[in-house]
Design a protein around this motif. Structure first.
Motif, mmCIF file in Angstrom:
data_model
loop_
_atom_site.group_PDB
_atom_site.id
_atom_site.type_symbol
_atom_site.label_atom_id
_atom_site.label_comp_id
_atom_site.label_asym_id
_atom_site.label_seq_id
_atom_site.Cartn_x
_atom_site.Cartn_y
_atom_site.Cartn_z
ATOM 1 N N UNK A 1 0.820 -1.214 0.000
ATOM 2 C CA UNK A 1 0.000 0.000 0.000
ATOM 3 C C UNK A 1 0.854 1.264 0.000
ATOM 4 N N UNK A 2 0.682 2.067 -1.020
ATOM 5 C CA UNK A 2 1.434 3.317 -1.128
ATOM 6 C C UNK A 2 2.836 3.157 -1.679
ATOM 7 N N UNK A 3 3.239 1.930 -2.050
ATOM 8 C CA UNK A 3 4.588 1.665 -2.569
ATOM 9 C C UNK A 3 4.474 1.150 -3.989
ATOM 10 N N UNK A 4 5.015 1.888 -4.950
ATOM 11 C CA UNK A 4 5.006 1.482 -6.349
ATOM 12 C C UNK A 4 6.417 1.100 -6.794
ATOM 13 N N UNK A 5 6.507 -0.013 -7.499
ATOM 14 C CA UNK A 5 7.741 -0.349 -8.180
ATOM 15 C C UNK A 5 7.717 0.237 -9.569
ATOM 16 N N UNK A 6 8.769 0.967 -9.944
ATOM 17 C CA UNK A 6 8.903 1.538 -11.277
ATOM 18 C C UNK A 6 10.062 0.806 -11.946
ATOM 19 N N UNK A 7 9.769 0.090 -13.017
ATOM 20 C CA UNK A 7 10.767 -0.808 -13.585
ATOM 21 C C UNK A 7 11.606 -0.130 -14.663
ATOM 22 N N UNK A 8 12.843 -0.618 -14.787
ATOM 23 C CA UNK A 8 13.734 -0.216 -15.866
ATOM 24 C C UNK A 8 14.217 -1.491 -16.568
ATOM 25 N N UNK A 9 14.777 -1.334 -17.745
ATOM 26 C CA UNK A 9 15.257 -2.478 -18.510
ATOM 27 C C UNK A 9 16.412 -3.149 -17.774
ATOM 28 N N UNK A 10 16.211 -4.397 -17.367
ATOM 29 C CA UNK A 10 17.243 -5.094 -16.612
ATOM 30 C C UNK A 10 18.508 -5.324 -17.410
ATOM 31 N N UNK A 11 18.389 -5.633 -18.691
ATOM 32 C CA UNK A 11 19.577 -5.864 -19.517
ATOM 33 C C UNK A 11 20.389 -4.587 -19.675
ATOM 34 N N UNK A 12 19.703 -3.439 -19.819
ATOM 35 C CA UNK A 12 20.418 -2.161 -19.890
ATOM 36 C C UNK A 12 21.105 -1.870 -18.564
#
Length: 874
Positions: free
Chosen positions: A511-522
């Motif tokens: 609750x209230x915590x968002x994961x913001x993803x980036x390209x893992x290979x990069x």
């Protein structure tokens, strides 16, 4: 680079990706393990790849090949058909000469995704099947000799001996060194060394539309231009000599173990170059405004805090003066040197002032955000389950940057150095919510006092008497972090989340915590740069190798090409996404100036050519209303026993071991006990939380991930962490040992049963101490002790107790110690022996009989002597 989509791209991406549910999740090792340990060596480097060249018994290459100059690749992109000239250094580490030397340029097939490009760098030489020019060396290279040589190879499609680099592509190329190593098993011409890199080739027709005619996805031009954001770290190891405690009203003198930080701040040093390159790129040139908007300085608050202290003067010494003065005679001190005079004055004061002022100017003109304090591994901090460690790691940083730099950082953004977050660590991310933090108004000391008052109020409602009870897990360590009032965003690899509600690149972790993803290979390619390339736990172990096999220059060029490829990859997202996803490029915390220049130049070029649009970090972490609605519509899944929903999808050999986490959690708990037993005083400027704050910072520094995730520096980083924890433990023992009981002697004799027992409690701390007097004794022994014992700062007090002791025993053995108000022991237990009244009477009786007996014996002897004298006279 304008992208032409091929059907092979999708197939390759699917083939090279490993489903998270089939991967081995990251588990911390019980104890630290070296990368050379056979049990974990394959987790650092796949033994089946990059093993085609001769090595010594320790696995080190006998022949070194290093790219030292590549003018054509300085901007990380070459023109189609442009000949490629590379300058390399060949070093012979073997004990024999090498002869018949030849250098040959080769390349592999085109890489259509960053994942494929990363894998290609690990391929065997046979996969680099396109042969370019060859350069012969006539003169042998002797043992220990190093020689520079240049090779030029054509790249045009129709040229002879050409690499045939296609326009608008990223391709892996290799320089292969072959020769005759005249030593033992290596006689004969063979492959001796390789140097590999990713090469980005520009567009053959600059006027060609951005949308390729053969694109499978039909989208509008605006949707085809992905946003691009660059997170540019400023971080360095801070080697403050452990054992520091807080002072007031002035801060304690800064003592550093070396001048390594001053060297990085000096002109030409790493930190000086990093800041200078960034300032120049974001303030000069036609694309500076866009680059400044698209990039954000991620600053280690521990670094800024230390540099600010350095600017006021510091001392360099390997040891810290003892805080506990030792008693000595006056004549013994005449020729002694005062401890405060040890060490040398630091030489980096002016450089610290200059660098800090430049950082203030830069921060005022753009975006800044706070890294975790001392680049602490948040997964390890979360595993300690200590509230105050977590709050110091996350909540303190933004306030520190604002106070020192005068610019408010972008809040509620967490950048874990590991690139992923564990479920246990995610629970504490609520402390990163700056909208609820009062640290600027009250400081962390105010938060401590508020929390202490809350627990005191709760404890007063309890009816059970727990004065003699002890707990191994104080209430402070089990407090649930607040649910963020404003969303906290944590930047994680796209393959580290697999069972949570998602909407494009966003995921709800709590609750209230968002994961913001980036390209893992990069992220993995960017991490593998610099003098100490990192192995990230979220990278596929199949393609892991010792990245030092390629030079710093080659890996920097590869990083720039990978960034271009990731943007092109998102330009035509394909059937699985209708719009291009933004690209977040997160440089490693130990970023080097060479890689920094390439990343800034590449980002600037991509923005200037309209291949990407500027993406401010606050926009990058904010879901659109549609994305947020999609997240809200999905319930958070509950993880069962042993079920992981997010974290590292692979084994992570860089993670901090259970032993180190246990030691850190114990020391954090002892530090909390030390804080709770001291008391704030209106006559003393120092607060109790401020007194113990440096001890918590030492623990966070020991949990730092810096240099721990590199093969070459892992062991040294682990040794430094363990030494820091050992020194911190000794400091805690000394501090707690300065609060002690002084027994009256070997035997305490009471004149009557109502006679009180007296014992002296001393306090060597600069703050008053409030404690309880606890005891243990035989059955039937009961001591009435004061509810609280208040010991003045740097003073002592005599404590009076009444006792009911067994009357049928001549002596009673008692053990006494000081404890916190919640029962945690403080002082070392002392044993006293109490002589009871019955024992006194019996002792007096025996003494009286002895006296009477002696008197009678003397009288008898005197009488015999007088009778003998009378007989003599008669």
């Amino acid at each position: 680079m304008k992208w032409r989509v091929h059907g092979l791209a999708v197939a390759t991406a699917l083939c090279l990706s490993t489903p998270a549910w089939l991967a081995l999740p990251a588990l911390a090792a019980p104890t630290p393990q070296s990368p050379t340990d056979p049990e974990v060596a394959s987790q650092w480097a796949n033994p089946a790849i990059r093993a085609e060249v001769p090595t010594d018994q320790d696995g080190q290459q006998l022949i070194g090949l290093e790219l030292i100059e590549a003018d054509d690749l300085a901007t990380a992109e070459i023109e189609p058909g442009q000949p490629l000239t590379l300058k390399l250094a060949i070093t012979n580490y073997a004990d024999a000469a090498i002869s018949d030397i030849s250098l040959q340029a080769r390349r592999a097939d085109t890489a259509w995704t960053t994942s494929q490009a990363r894998r290609t760098l690990s391929f065997d030489i046979s996969d680099y099947s396109q042969l370019g020019a060859t350069q012969q060396l006539l003169e042998p290279i002797a043992p220990g000799e190093s020689r520079e040589v240049s090779i030029t190879t054509p790249t045009a499609i129709d040229a002879t001996d050409s690499l045939r680099l296609s326009p608008d592509t990223v391709q892996a190329m290799m320089i292969a060194l072959s020769g005759n190593l005249e030593s033992g098993d290596y006689n004969g011409n063979q492959l001796l060394a390789t140097e590999r890199m990713l090469v980005s080739v520009g567009d053959s027709d600059p006027d060609e539309p951005t949308i390729a005619e053969d694109a499978e996805a039909v989208v509008t031009p605006d949707e085809q231009i992905p946003g691009l954001g660059l997170i540019y770290p400023l971080s360095a190891t801070v080697d403050i000599v452990p054992g520091e405690t807080g002072t007031a009203p002035e801060e304690a003198p800064l003592i550093l173990a070396s001048e390594q930080l001053a060297g990085q701040l000096a002109p030409g040093g790493r930190l000086d170059e990093l800041l200078s390159v960034y300032r120049t790129a974001t303030t000069t040139g036609s694309g500076a405004t866009e680059l400044n908007e698209s990039s954000c300085l991620a600053i280690d608050p521990a670094l800024v805090d230390t540099v600010e202290r350095m600017s006021q003067g510091y001392t360099v010494s390997e040891t810290r003066p003892s805080r506990t003065p030792t008693a000595q005679r006056l004549r013994d001190s005449w020729n002694s040197t005062d401890a405060s005079e040890s060490g040398e004055q630091g030489s980096g004061v002016d450089d610290a002032q200059r660098w800090l002022e430049q950082l203030r100017e830069t921060a005022a003109q753009g975006c800044i955000l706070a890294l975790p304090w001392a680049n602490a591994d948040l997964n390890a901090v979360g595993a300690t389950a200590n509230q105050w460690l977590y709050r110091e790691a996350l909540e303190r940083g933004p306030a520190t940057l604002q106070l020192i730099l005068g610019t408010t950082p972008t809040g509620n953004i967490v950048v874990p150095g590991s690139g992923y977050i564990t479920e246990q660590a995610a629970l504490g991310l609520g402390w990163a919510d700056q909208s609820q933090s009062e640290i600027l108004e009250k400081g962390m000391s105010g938060a401590w006092e508020t929390d202490a008052a809350t627990h005191t109020s709760q404890d007063s409602d309890d009816t059970e008497d727990s004065s003699l009870e002890s707990t191994d897990t104080p209430a402070e360590n089990t407090v649930t972090p607040p649910e963020p009032a404003s969303t906290v965003s944590v930047l994680v690899s796209d393959n580290s989340i697999w069972q949570m509600p998602t909407a494009d690149r966003f995921a709800s972790l709590a609750p209230g915590i968002n994961g913001v993803t980036f390209q893992g290979s990069l992220g993995a390619l960017l991490a593998a740069t610099g003098p100490n390339p990192s192995t990230v736990g979220y990278s596929d172990p199949v393609a892991r190798f010792d990245y030092r096999l390629d030079s710093v220059t080659s890996r920097a060029i590869s990083a720039g090409a990978a960034l271009r490829l990731s943007v092109a990859e998102e330009t035509f997202p394909g059937d699985w996404a209708q719009t291009a996803q933004p690209v977040l490029a997160i440089a490693p915390t130990d970023l080097d100036p060479t890689t920094a220049s390439v990343l800034l130049d590449t980002t600037s070029d991509l923005l200037a050519d309209d291949r990407a649009s500027a993406l401010p970090i606050d926009v990058a972490v904010t879901p659109t209303p549609q994305q947020q609605a999609e997240l809200d519509s999905q319930p958070l899944t509950a993880g069962g026993s042993g079920v992981e929903r997010f974290g590292s999808p692979y084994s992570d050999p860089t993670s901090i071991s259970d032993t180190e986490i246990l030691s850190a959690s114990q020391q954090a708990r002892y530090t909390d006990d030390l804080t709770r037993m001291t008391v704030n005083s209106s006559g003393i400027a120092l607060s109790r939380y401020g007194f113990t704050l440096p001890l918590r910072r030492d623990i966070l520094t020991a949990l730092s991930g810096t240099y721990r995730n590199s093969i070459g520096t892992h062991d040294e980083a682990v040794d430094n962490s363990n030494q820091l924890l050992d020194d911190n433990r000794e400091t805690l023992q000394d501090l707690r040992g300065s609060v002690a009981l002084i027994p009256p002697g070997n035997v305490y004799t009471r004149a009557s049963e109502s006679s009180p027992l007296l014992i002296v409690a001393e306090n060597g701390l600069p703050l008053p101490v409030t404690a309880e007097l606890a005891y243990s004794g035989p059955e039937g022994a009961y001591i009435t002790v004061p509810e609280q014992v208040s010991i003045p700062a740097n003073g002592s007090i005599t404590v009076q107790m009444t006792a009911e002791l067994p009357a049928d025993q001549d002596q009673t053995q008692l053990t006494l110690w000081l404890s916190t108000l919640d029962g945690a022991p403080i002082s070392t237990p002392v044993d006293i022996t109490v002589q009871t009244r019955a024992g006194i009477v019996s002792t007096y009786g025996i003494g009286l009989l002895i006296v009477v007996g002696l008197a009678l014996a003397l009288l008898f002897r005197f009488g015999r002597r007088r009778r003998a004298q009378r007989r003599t006279r008669s």
